[in-house]
Write a protein that holds these residues in place. Structure first.
Motif, mmCIF file in Angstrom:
data_model
loop_
_atom_site.group_PDB
_atom_site.id
_atom_site.type_symbol
_atom_site.label_atom_id
_atom_site.label_comp_id
_atom_site.label_asym_id
_atom_site.label_seq_id
_atom_site.Cartn_x
_atom_site.Cartn_y
_atom_site.Cartn_z
ATOM 1 N N ARG A 35 48.877 40.490 20.517
ATOM 2 C CA ARG A 35 50.250 40.367 21.008
ATOM 3 C C ARG A 35 50.984 41.558 20.618
ATOM 4 N NH1 ARG A 35 51.971 35.362 22.895
ATOM 5 N NH2 ARG A 35 50.483 33.820 22.390
ATOM 6 N N ARG A 36 50.572 42.288 19.672
ATOM 7 C CA ARG A 36 51.243 43.545 19.237
ATOM 8 C C ARG A 36 50.994 44.557 20.034
ATOM 9 N NH1 ARG A 36 53.521 47.469 18.314
ATOM 10 N NH2 ARG A 36 54.147 48.575 16.692
ATOM 11 N N PHE A 37 49.844 44.662 20.506
ATOM 12 C CA PHE A 37 49.442 45.811 21.398
ATOM 13 C C PHE A 37 49.381 45.406 22.744
ATOM 14 C CE2 PHE A 37 47.538 46.714 17.249
ATOM 15 C CZ PHE A 37 47.963 48.143 17.047
ATOM 16 N N GLN A 38 49.306 44.326 23.222
ATOM 17 C CA GLN A 38 49.268 43.891 24.657
ATOM 18 C C GLN A 38 50.554 43.125 24.967
ATOM 19 O OE1 GLN A 38 45.379 41.928 25.525
ATOM 20 N NE2 GLN A 38 44.264 43.478 24.721
ATOM 21 N N GLY A 39 51.149 42.566 24.304
ATOM 22 C CA GLY A 39 52.632 41.717 24.427
ATOM 23 C C GLY A 39 53.699 42.757 24.659
ATOM 24 N N VAL A 40 54.782 41.740 24.945
ATOM 25 C CA VAL A 40 55.976 42.631 25.174
ATOM 26 C C VAL A 40 56.645 43.012 23.924
ATOM 27 C CG1 VAL A 40 58.509 42.130 25.907
ATOM 28 C CG2 VAL A 40 56.689 40.725 26.907
ATOM 29 N N LYS A 41 57.116 44.217 23.962
ATOM 30 C CA LYS A 41 57.546 44.969 22.693
ATOM 31 C C LYS A 41 58.668 44.323 22.035
ATOM 32 C CE LYS A 41 55.923 49.447 24.599
ATOM 33 N NZ LYS A 41 55.153 48.816 25.484
ATOM 34 N N PRO A 42 58.823 44.842 20.613
ATOM 35 C CA PRO A 42 59.776 44.180 19.976
ATOM 36 C C PRO A 42 61.273 44.148 20.583
ATOM 37 C CG PRO A 42 58.158 45.253 18.588
ATOM 38 C CD PRO A 42 58.032 45.725 19.942
ATOM 39 N N GLY A 43 62.106 42.970 20.298
ATOM 40 C CA GLY A 43 63.779 43.108 20.643
ATOM 41 C C GLY A 43 63.871 43.074 22.016
ATOM 42 N N ASP A 96 62.767 38.094 42.230
ATOM 43 C CA ASP A 96 61.599 38.933 42.463
ATOM 44 C C ASP A 96 60.580 38.632 41.220
ATOM 45 O OD1 ASP A 96 59.414 40.657 42.818
ATOM 46 O OD2 ASP A 96 60.610 41.783 44.046
ATOM 47 N N ARG A 97 59.953 37.730 41.282
ATOM 48 C CA ARG A 97 58.964 37.367 40.067
ATOM 49 C C ARG A 97 57.954 38.438 39.536
ATOM 50 N NH1 ARG A 97 57.857 30.750 40.670
ATOM 51 N NH2 ARG A 97 59.748 30.418 41.953
ATOM 52 N N VAL A 101 58.445 40.509 35.875
ATOM 53 C CA VAL A 101 57.394 40.600 35.163
ATOM 54 C C VAL A 101 57.025 41.972 34.702
ATOM 55 C CG1 VAL A 101 55.010 39.899 34.746
ATOM 56 C CG2 VAL A 101 56.611 38.109 35.593
ATOM 57 N N GLU A 102 56.976 42.750 35.712
ATOM 58 C CA GLU A 102 56.551 44.213 35.174
ATOM 59 C C GLU A 102 57.679 44.836 34.670
ATOM 60 O OE1 GLU A 102 53.315 45.258 35.924
ATOM 61 O OE2 GLU A 102 52.956 43.429 36.292
ATOM 62 N N ARG A 103 58.584 44.592 35.030
ATOM 63 C CA ARG A 103 59.877 45.330 34.195
ATOM 64 C C ARG A 103 60.028 44.737 32.630
ATOM 65 N NH1 ARG A 103 66.223 44.704 35.916
ATOM 66 N NH2 ARG A 103 65.558 46.512 37.464
ATOM 67 N N ILE A 104 59.506 43.401 32.569
ATOM 68 C CA ILE A 104 59.406 43.002 31.075
ATOM 69 C C ILE A 104 58.397 43.550 30.440
ATOM 70 C CG2 ILE A 104 59.042 41.091 29.748
ATOM 71 C CD1 ILE A 104 60.560 39.618 31.870
ATOM 72 N N MET A 105 57.301 43.733 30.853
ATOM 73 C CA MET A 105 56.078 44.331 30.527
ATOM 74 C C MET A 105 55.944 45.745 29.897
ATOM 75 S SD MET A 105 54.156 41.378 30.029
ATOM 76 C CE MET A 105 53.034 42.189 29.013
ATOM 77 N N GLY A 106 56.849 46.458 30.982
ATOM 78 C CA GLY A 106 56.890 47.995 30.716
ATOM 79 C C GLY A 106 58.215 48.037 29.746
ATOM 80 N N ALA A 107 59.037 47.267 29.550
ATOM 81 C CA ALA A 107 60.257 47.636 28.654
ATOM 82 C C ALA A 107 60.146 48.046 27.472
ATOM 83 C CB ALA A 107 61.219 46.323 28.512
ATOM 84 N N GLN A 108 61.153 49.071 27.008
ATOM 85 C CA GLN A 108 61.001 49.753 25.724
ATOM 86 C C GLN A 108 61.388 48.621 24.661
ATOM 87 O OE1 GLN A 108 59.436 52.925 25.102
ATOM 88 N NE2 GLN A 108 58.934 52.293 27.256
ATOM 89 N N PRO A 109 61.264 49.137 23.379
ATOM 90 C CA PRO A 109 61.679 48.061 22.168
ATOM 91 C C PRO A 109 63.103 47.917 22.381
ATOM 92 C CG PRO A 109 59.932 49.551 21.245
ATOM 93 C CD PRO A 109 60.199 49.893 22.794
ATOM 94 N N GLY A 110 63.714 46.658 22.220
ATOM 95 C CA GLY A 110 65.148 46.425 22.027
ATOM 96 C C GLY A 110 65.790 46.465 23.501
ATOM 97 N N GLU A 111 65.176 46.478 24.660
ATOM 98 C CA GLU A 111 65.903 46.855 26.030
ATOM 99 C C GLU A 111 66.487 45.130 26.170
ATOM 100 O OE1 GLU A 111 64.962 48.727 29.501
ATOM 101 O OE2 GLU A 111 62.973 49.475 28.761
ATOM 102 N N ARG A 112 67.430 44.992 26.833
ATOM 103 C CA ARG A 112 68.058 43.835 27.324
ATOM 104 C C ARG A 112 67.937 43.774 28.830
ATOM 105 N NH1 ARG A 112 73.481 43.611 23.355
ATOM 106 N NH2 ARG A 112 72.523 43.552 21.199
#
Length: 331
Positions: A35-43, A96-97, A101-112
Motif C-alpha cells: 500500500r505504501r508503494f503501490q497505493g494512493v499517496k498520503p493525504g 468519468d470513472r 481513478v487515474e487522477r487519484i492514483m497519480g495524485a501528489q501527497p496532500g492533494e484534494r
C-alpha cells in the motif's frame, strides 16, 4: 554420515529458516509495504474523503459507488409555442470513472481532488431552434445574468465597472454600434474586465421590424465589426431595441451566427423610479436563470452596490448572458 552430507543438511535447514523468516516478514509487513508503494499517496482526498493507501481496485470501487450518486440527468430545451420563446437546455453530468481513478492514483501527497466529469448532451437543444429567442436560462442553473444596454451613459460606466469588479460579478454589455464607434476605449476596458460584449444594433433609433432584410443585416454586421475592431471578438448575442422584433429579425440574426436574447426582469431605470423601487422590484421577483435589464445610469450604479450582495445571499451567482445560457452546468 560423511562430512559432506552434514554440510548439505545444514545448508538445507538454513534455507528453510530463511524462507520461513521471509514468509513471516511478508505476512506481517507485505501488505503495508504494497500500500505504501503501490497505493494512493498520503493525504490524498476525493471530495474530502480520504484515499490514502487504497490500491487501484479499491479506488475503482470507491469511485463507482460515488458515481452512482453524482449523476445528473440532462434537461431538454423547452419550447414555449405560445410566446415563441425557448428555455435553453442543460447538459447532464456523470463521473468519468476511469479518468477519476487515474487522477487519484497519480495524485501528489496532500492533494484534494474532485471527480472528473463528462457531460451528457440532451436530445432537444437550442441549436435545433436557432431562430427562437430566449429571455431566461434554464431554471436549474443557480445564476442570474445582467444585460446592460449601452447607447449613452459613458460618464457612469467607470464606476459601474468598478462596482462589478469589486463584487466579482460579470455582465453582458449590449452596445449600440454608433456609440461604440465613438467609445473604443470603453469597449476595450469592458472586455479587459472579463465582461461579455453583445450587439444592440447600429442605432438606438432603429426599429428592427421596420427594417428590410438588407437593412437589418447591415445594422448587425456593422456593429459586429466595430466591436471586433475594438475588442478582437464578435458578439454571439443580439438584443433588439425595446424588445421589438419580427420573424425576419430572428431569421437575419440567426443567419449572422447569433442568437436573439430578451430579458425577464426590467429595472426600467431609464424612467428614474429610484434605487429603492428598483431594488424591491428585482428582489421581490428574483428567481434562478433570470436576465435582468439595465442601463448605465447613476441610480443603476447605486442599485448594483446594494443589489449584488442581496443576489448572492439568495445563493445565486451573477454571470454574463452567455454563461447563463450555456448548456454546461454551473459549478
Amino acid at each position: 554420515m560423511t562430512h559432506r552430507k552434514r554440510e548439505w543438511w545444514k545448508g538445507a535447514i538454513l534455507i528453510l529458516l530463511l524462507v520461513g523468516a521471509a514468509a513471516v516478514l511478508i505476512f506481517q509487513f507485505g501488505e503495508p509495504l504494497r500500500r505504501r508503494f503501490q497505493g494512493v499517496k498520503p493525504g490524498v482526498t476525493l471530495q474530502g474523503r480520504p484515499m490514502e493507501g487504497l490500491l487501484h481496485h479499491e479506488v475503482a470501487t470507491a469511485v463507482s459507488r460515488m458515481a452512482a450518486h453524482e449523476r445528473r440527468e440532462p434537461v431538454n430545451a423547452q419550447v414555449d409555442e405560445g410566446k415563441e420563446r425557448i428555455i435553453p437546455e442543460l447538459n447532464g453530468l456523470e463521473v468519468d470513472r476511469e479518468a477519476t481513478v487515474e487522477r487519484i492514483m497519480g495524485a501528489q501527497p496532500g492533494e484534494r481532488l474532485e471527480p472528473v466529469y463528462s457531460e451528457i448532451t440532451p436530445s432537444l437543444c437550442w441549436d435545433h431552434y436557432p431562430g427562437l429567442p430566449a429571455e431566461e436560462g434554464n431554471p436549474r442553473k443557480p445564476c442570474v445574468a445582467l444585460m446592460i444596454n449601452v447607447a449613452w451613459g459613458e460618464e457612469e460606466l467607470p464606476e459601474m465597472l468598478d462596482v462589478l469588479e469589486k463584487e466579482k460579478a460579470r455582465a453582458t454589455f449590449f452596445l449600440v454600434g454608433r456609440w461604440a464607434e465613438q467609445n473604443e476605449a470603453f469597449i476595450e476596458k469592458i472586455a479587459d474586465d472579463g465582461h461579455e460584449l453583445g450587439n444592440h444594433g447600429y442605432s438606438d433609433s432603429e426599429t428592427f421590424p421596420e427594417l428590410d432584410a438588407w437593412g437589418a443585416a447591415r445594422s448587425l454586421r456593422k456593429t459586429n465589426e466595430i466591436i471586433h475592431d475594438a475588442a478582437g471578438c464578435y458578439p454571439r448575442y443580439f438584443t433588439p431595441h425595446k424588445g421589438e422584433y419580427n420573424e425576419l429579425t430572428l431569421e437575419i440574426v440567426s443567419r449572422q451566427g447569433m442568437r436573439t436574447v430578451l430579458w425577464s426582469l426590467d429595472t426600467v431605470d431609464w424612467q428614474k423610479p429610484g434605487v429603492k423601487a428598483m431594488e424591491e422590484k428585482i428582489i421581490n421577483n428574483l428567481a434562478p436563470a433570470q436576465i435582468i435589464l439595465m442601463h448605465p445610469t447613476a441610480d443603476t450604479v447605486q442599485l448594483l452596490k446594494v443589489l449584488l450582495p442581496r443576489i448572492r445571499e439568495r445563493g445565486l451567482a451573477v454571470v454574463s448572458v452567455g454563461e447563463l445560457l450555456d448548456a454546461r452546468w454551473w459549478r
